[in-house]
Design a protein around this motif. Structure first.
Motif, PDB file in Angstrom:
ATOM      1  N   ALA A 150       0.843  -1.214   0.000  1.00 21.35           N
ATOM      2  CA  ALA A 150       0.000   0.000   0.000  1.00 21.35           C
ATOM      3  C   ALA A 150       0.869   1.252   0.000  1.00 21.35           C
ATOM      4  O   ALA A 150       0.685   2.149   0.810  1.00 21.35           O
ATOM      5  CB  ALA A 150      -0.922  -0.025   1.223  1.00 21.35           C
TER       6      ALA A 150
ATOM      7  N   CYS B 142      -2.537  -3.115  -3.786  1.00 24.62           N
ATOM      8  CA  CYS B 142      -3.585  -2.085  -3.925  1.00 24.62           C
ATOM      9  C   CYS B 142      -3.015  -0.787  -4.476  1.00 24.62           C
ATOM     10  O   CYS B 142      -3.678   0.244  -4.435  1.00 24.62           O
ATOM     11  CB  CYS B 142      -4.340  -1.865  -2.618  1.00 24.62           C
TER      12      CYS B 142
ATOM     13  N   LYS C 114      -4.110  -8.418  -7.358  1.00 22.47           N
ATOM     14  CA  LYS C 114      -4.472  -6.998  -7.479  1.00 22.47           C
ATOM     15  C   LYS C 114      -5.835  -6.820  -6.834  1.00 22.47           C
ATOM     16  O   LYS C 114      -6.806  -7.494  -7.217  1.00 22.47           O
ATOM     17  CB  LYS C 114      -4.554  -6.601  -8.951  1.00 22.47           C
TER      18      LYS C 114
ATOM     19  N   PHE D 204      -8.424  -4.081  -3.986  1.00 20.04           N
ATOM     20  CA  PHE D 204      -8.621  -2.872  -3.162  1.00 20.04           C
ATOM     21  C   PHE D 204      -8.004  -1.628  -3.823  1.00 20.04           C
ATOM     22  O   PHE D 204      -7.694  -0.675  -3.133  1.00 20.04           O
ATOM     23  CB  PHE D 204      -7.999  -3.052  -1.763  1.00 20.04           C
ATOM     24  N   ASN D 205      -7.813  -1.656  -5.143  1.00 20.08           N
ATOM     25  CA  ASN D 205      -7.171  -0.510  -5.791  1.00 20.08           C
ATOM     26  C   ASN D 205      -8.165   0.436  -6.456  1.00 20.08           C
ATOM     27  O   ASN D 205      -7.762   1.494  -6.927  1.00 20.08           O
ATOM     28  CB  ASN D 205      -6.165  -0.971  -6.852  1.00 20.08           C
TER      29      ASN D 205
ATOM     30  N   TYR E  87     -11.038  -7.711  -8.103  1.00 19.73           N
ATOM     31  CA  TYR E  87      -9.683  -8.218  -7.887  1.00 19.73           C
ATOM     32  C   TYR E  87      -9.329  -9.222  -8.968  1.00 19.73           C
ATOM     33  O   TYR E  87     -10.199  -9.790  -9.653  1.00 19.73           O
ATOM     34  CB  TYR E  87      -9.556  -8.861  -6.499  1.00 19.73           C
TER      35      TYR E  87
ATOM     36  N   CYS F 276      -9.580   2.517 -11.440  1.00 17.01           N
ATOM     37  CA  CYS F 276      -9.172   3.498 -10.439  1.00 17.01           C
ATOM     38  C   CYS F 276      -9.174   4.900 -11.020  1.00 17.01           C
ATOM     39  O   CYS F 276      -9.677   5.838 -10.402  1.00 17.01           O
ATOM     40  CB  CYS F 276      -7.794   3.158  -9.890  1.00 17.01           C
TER      41      CYS F 276
END
Lengths: 207, 207
Positions: free
Chosen positions: B65, B89, B123, B125-126, B147, B185
């Motif tokens: 993170a 993330c 990959k 929580f991004n 994810y 994102c």
């Protein structure tokens, strides 16, 4: 509203048919008028068929719904789109759907704007499947319809055309955002065809 | 579960704190141990602080993170991640957030996998904000957590860690899908900060 459709595939046929059912006048432009004529039998009232150029002349709003490889040529044969609202639901997909043919610097939506000088381009309906358009409700929730463009009035009209079909429009900002929506299409294709989630749609939850 | 966190910013601090509240043991690794020590006072039980390398040694699952520019160096100083589940993330954002620093051919998630040989990279929580993680419900709906990764067991564990926090995990396929989630994102940042929708989250509606 008078709507011209360029392209009579799944997206063009579905959106045009639904808008006609809601009382709009829809003109399907096709390279193959016999194929377009079949839509009259399926859809019934409020529609007509002819060439791309006739569809553009008819519509205040034009839906561009061609496969990417045919898009530039279709616009070239459609005549001037100056002053028209041009809804771009195309996606600049590689032929094997493995990615986009564009670069991060210039999205498909922005290319379409270059190919249609003077048109008010709104990228819309490009990250949702034609099947979901016919049935946009998931329990209490309706599918999102992410769109972007540079002309506020044109965007407002397109958002209204989405609401007519029961969708939840989400204004994503200026046309340069179109690349994000084209990547969103790639993600949807991945989920639908690789992860076996064809009956899915994106939604923006907000409070 | 023993979770090591690399980076103690908004995402690392929030996810680590929430997982500790759920009874996991969390070790925050930081370049600045005094800053990390502040988290002990805020979060309370189930946490410890130290270096990146200590966090990696401690965790079965490691959350990466860091800001993108610090990611490669952080991994280099963290020691071997071989066999660890590495939740990525991060987002390969340009410093002005105007786009991604990566090319369509190699996503940030795939770069991370190159920088952490032998790690099982997921990959995740991004494409969700740290604020939504604390409060993932929107009426009857909970936020989606998209994810991807190449290791099925690692993905299953990460999906479980998302469900613990009340999120709705969506498996998007192999790690090469990471670029689509990084573009997601970008779309979220656009909606949050340009379209004034910071309290929003993506959801995949399905039936």
């Amino acid at each position: 509203m008078n709507i011209g459709i360029i392209g009579t595939g799944h997206m063009g046929g579905t959106l045009g048919g639904l808008w006609a059912q809601k009382g709009n006048k829809v003109f399907f432009g096709s390279r193959d008028v016999r194929k377009a004529a079949g839509l009259i039998r399926v859809i019934g009232e409020n529609i007509a068929v002819g060439s791309y150029a006739e569809a553009v002349k008819f519509g205040d709003v034009i839906l561009l719904a061609t496969p990417w490889w045919a898009t530039k040529e279709a616009l070239e044969s459609a005549g001037s789109l100056h002053g028209k609202i041009l809804i771009d639901c195309t996606n600049p997909l590689k032929k094997d759907y493995s990615g986009l043919t564009t670069t991060p610097e210039l999205s498909g939506g922005e290319e379409v704007a270059q190919w249609a000088p003077g048109a008010k381009v709104v990228k819309a309906f490009n990250s949702i499947s034609f099947a979901i358009l016919k049935s946009p409700n998931f329990g209490q929730q309706n599918a999102g319809m992410f769109y972007c463009g540079d002309d506020a009035e044109a965007k407002s009209i397109v958002a209204g055309l989405a609401r007519e079909l029961g969708l939840d429009p989400v204004d994503c900002g200026p046309l340069k955002t179109a690349g994000m929506l084209e990547w969103l299409c790639l993600l949807w294709l991945q989920l639908a065809f690789k992860q076996d989630l064809p009956n899915s749609a994106f939604k923006l939850l907000r409070r």
